[in-house]
Design a protein around this motif. Structure first.
Motif, short mmCIF file in Angstrom:
data_model
loop_
_atom_site.label_atom_id
_atom_site.label_comp_id
_atom_site.label_asym_id
_atom_site.label_seq_id
_atom_site.Cartn_x
_atom_site.Cartn_y
_atom_site.Cartn_z
N SER A 166 -14.00 6.45 -5.34
CA SER A 166 -14.00 4.99 -5.19
C SER A 166 -14.23 4.39 -6.65
O SER A 166 -15.07 5.02 -7.29
CB SER A 166 -14.87 4.56 -4.36
OG SER A 166 -16.35 4.88 -4.34
N SER A 167 -13.86 3.27 -6.90
CA SER A 167 -14.33 2.49 -8.00
C SER A 167 -15.71 2.39 -8.18
O SER A 167 -16.34 2.39 -9.36
CB SER A 167 -13.64 1.43 -8.43
OG SER A 167 -13.53 0.46 -7.23
N SER A 168 -16.53 2.32 -7.13
CA SER A 168 -17.95 2.09 -7.32
C SER A 168 -18.79 3.66 -7.64
O SER A 168 -19.80 3.28 -8.43
CB SER A 168 -18.57 1.50 -5.95
OG SER A 168 -18.30 2.56 -4.89
N GLY A 207 -3.09 0.42 -3.52
CA GLY A 207 -2.46 -1.00 -3.50
C GLY A 207 -1.78 -1.81 -4.60
O GLY A 207 -2.55 -1.66 -5.56
N PRO A 254 -10.80 -0.71 -11.47
CA PRO A 254 -11.57 -1.71 -10.23
C PRO A 254 -10.59 -2.10 -9.39
O PRO A 254 -10.93 -2.56 -8.22
CB PRO A 254 -12.27 -2.48 -11.01
CG PRO A 254 -11.91 -2.76 -12.41
CD PRO A 254 -11.37 -1.34 -12.56
N LEU A 255 -9.13 -2.34 -9.72
CA LEU A 255 -8.26 -2.80 -8.80
C LEU A 255 -7.93 -1.75 -7.48
O LEU A 255 -7.25 -2.03 -6.69
CB LEU A 255 -6.90 -3.27 -9.36
CG LEU A 255 -7.21 -4.60 -10.31
CD1 LEU A 255 -5.92 -4.97 -11.21
CD2 LEU A 255 -7.65 -5.64 -9.55
N ILE A 256 -8.34 -0.50 -7.87
CA ILE A 256 -7.93 0.64 -6.87
C ILE A 256 -9.66 0.84 -6.08
O ILE A 256 -10.26 1.24 -6.65
CB ILE A 256 -7.68 1.89 -7.62
CG1 ILE A 256 -6.29 1.63 -8.59
CG2 ILE A 256 -7.34 2.96 -6.69
CD1 ILE A 256 -6.19 2.80 -9.61
N ASP A 257 -9.19 0.32 -4.83
CA ASP A 257 -10.55 0.29 -3.88
C ASP A 257 -10.96 2.07 -4.03
O ASP A 257 -12.08 2.23 -4.13
CB ASP A 257 -10.23 -0.33 -2.61
CG ASP A 257 -11.24 -0.03 -1.89
OD1 ASP A 257 -12.58 -0.28 -2.08
OD2 ASP A 257 -11.26 0.11 -0.42
N ARG A 258 -9.87 2.82 -3.40
CA ARG A 258 -10.35 4.41 -3.40
C ARG A 258 -9.10 4.93 -3.09
O ARG A 258 -8.04 4.48 -2.71
CB ARG A 258 -11.40 4.54 -1.93
CG ARG A 258 -10.54 4.34 -0.95
CD ARG A 258 -11.62 4.49 0.13
NE ARG A 258 -11.18 4.94 1.58
CZ ARG A 258 -11.91 5.27 2.45
NH1 ARG A 258 -13.16 5.59 2.29
NH2 ARG A 258 -11.06 5.62 3.66
N HIS A 316 0.98 -1.09 0.01
CA HIS A 316 -0.09 0.09 0.12
C HIS A 316 0.98 1.19 0.00
O HIS A 316 1.94 1.15 0.85
CB HIS A 316 -0.77 0.02 1.14
CG HIS A 316 -2.04 -1.17 1.03
ND1 HIS A 316 -3.26 -1.05 0.43
CD2 HIS A 316 -2.08 -2.27 1.77
CE1 HIS A 316 -3.59 -2.05 0.55
NE2 HIS A 316 -3.14 -2.84 1.32
#
Length: 192
Positions: free
Chosen positions: A120-122, A169, A129-133, A83
């Motif tokens: 965030s990816s959402s 990450g 999408p591999l990056i959470d936020r 991270h």
């Protein structure tokens, strides 16, 4: 992964600044102000430049396990992700004739990240999408350290802001060990 973060930030800032000021051309670009040979980078005048000036390993994240499920009900052991916190220098690289324009663009960038601190990816489908936020916070650089930053870059100071972007990450996902699914206990549990 770092390239995807910079591309996302560049794209979202370009969209916002174009909409805010009715611009047709991109004015935000990732890159360096100075080339390795000490010359000024081409095509960066009258632009907002985003540069990574430091990476920091985030050690406070707990590494939960390091196992990911496979398709057969078992698990694969992988090394936990690294991270990182990214320190971004956002520079309004305008010539002295456009100094007020530089301040206007830098103010717009600061306002954007004040209003939208977390991505965030959402909520942002164009974020990998591999990056959470990603979380943006202003990083206050003391004046003496700021002088060292600009000396290290080899450029003359222009209006700028440093942001600390938490956390990216990075995980290759290379399988270190396969753990098969549990198929049974193999012992008689009845009392005799």
């Amino acid at each position: 992964m770092l390239d995807k973060v910079l591309t996302f930030i560049t794209d979202i800032l370009n969209r916002n600044l174009k909409m805010s000021f009715g611009l047709t051309n991109d004015i935000v670009a990732p890159g360096s102000l100075i080339n390795l040979d000490g010359s000024v980078t081409d095509n960066i005048e009258n632009k907002v430049i985003i540069s990574i000036i430091n990476l920091e390993h985030e050690r406070t994240v707990k590494h939960m396990g390091g196992y990911i499920p496979d398709n057969q009900g078992g698990f694969n052991k992988v090394n936990p992700p690294v991270h990182l916190n990214i320190y971004l220098l956002i520079s309004a690289n305008y010539n002295s004739d456009n100094y007020l324009e530089a301040l206007k663009m830098l103010s717009a960038v600061i306002s954007f990240f004040q209003a939208s601190r977390v991505f965030s990816s959402s909520d942002y489908p164009d974020l990998d999408p591999l990056i959470d936020r990603l979380t943006f916070e202003i990083y206050n650089v003391p004046i003496q350290e700021l002088s060292h930053v600009w000396s290290g870059i080899g450029a003359k100071y222009v209006p700028s802001m440093v942001y600390k972007v938490r956390m990216v990450g990075i995980q290759k996902g290379e399988i270190k060990e396969e753990v098969p699914a549990v198929s049974g206990l193999g012992a008689d549990t009845k009392k005799r």
